[in-house]
Design a protein around this motif. Structure first.
Motif: not given
Length: 205
Positions: A175-190
């Motif tokens: 749940t913590e990871t999913a909540a963080q994922a929702r705040k990130m942009s795809v560019t940041d992830e890349f």
């Protein structure tokens, strides 16, 4: 329908890409492309044998303007990053084509040019033999995986939101990871994912 006086492979690829962009990959048929070109379906077979050939043309058209040049005096990691970012941008501009990339990456002239450029940069970075094979395939796997994840995650965004709402007592890290994922942009992830991959390759080179 009147038949055009002449068609090029690029004309067919562009028409097929227009169908995909507008109606999705599942809508790509010989009939749909023929309609896009204002010609009879059977006339299309004078130019391509089947849908698979059309898909290959889509990739070539989509990547026709992809720049595979990089500054020779730049570090290899910067050059690899540039090539990967350009490919991601080109494909992400037509998100419905994402499933075609793993299917046609070794048959499309455009992707072969890009792969050659990547291998040249890796070679200049000191990779050779089996290490170069592994480095190239690792980078391509990261790119393809990211593109697919970006594509399907955008479709299934509610699923991530639902995971974030699960019981934190039962699934604290999820749940913590999913909540963080929702705040990130795809560019940041890349950027972040690629940085990790490149650090690993640099340590082994």
């Amino acid at each position: 329908m009147p038949r055009p006086r002449s068609l090029t492979k690029s004309d067919l690829g562009a028409a097929a890409l227009a169908v995909i962009d507008r109606d999705g990959l599942s809508a790509l048929t010989m009939r749909a492309v023929a309609k896009e070109l204002r010609m009879a379906t059977m006339a299309l077979y004078r130019y391509v044998a089947d849908r698979e050939e059309l898909e290959n043309l889509v990739i070539d058209v989509m990547l026709a303007d992809l720049d595979v040049s990089t500054p020779a005096d730049s570090p290899w990691r910067d050059r690899v990053t540039t090539l990967l970012h350009r490919m991601r941008a080109a494909v992400s501009a037509h998100p419905a084509t994402v499933p075609l990339m793993p299917r046609h990456r070794e048959r499309s002239a455009a992707t072969l040019r890009w792969m050659e450029a990547m291998l040249a940069v890796l070679t200049e970075g000191g990779f050779a033999g089996a290490e170069r094979v592994i480095a190239q395939r690792t980078l391509v796997a990261f790119l393809l995986g990211f593109l697919q994840n970006e594509h399907y995650a955008s479709i299934n965004a509610p699923a991530t939101a639902a995971i974030a709402q699960l019981s934190p007592d039962e699934y604290p890290t999820l749940t913590e990871t999913a909540a963080q994922a929702r705040k990130m942009s795809v560019t940041d992830e890349f950027h972040g994912g690629l940085a990790i991959v490149l650090r690993g390759l640099a340590n082994d080179s």
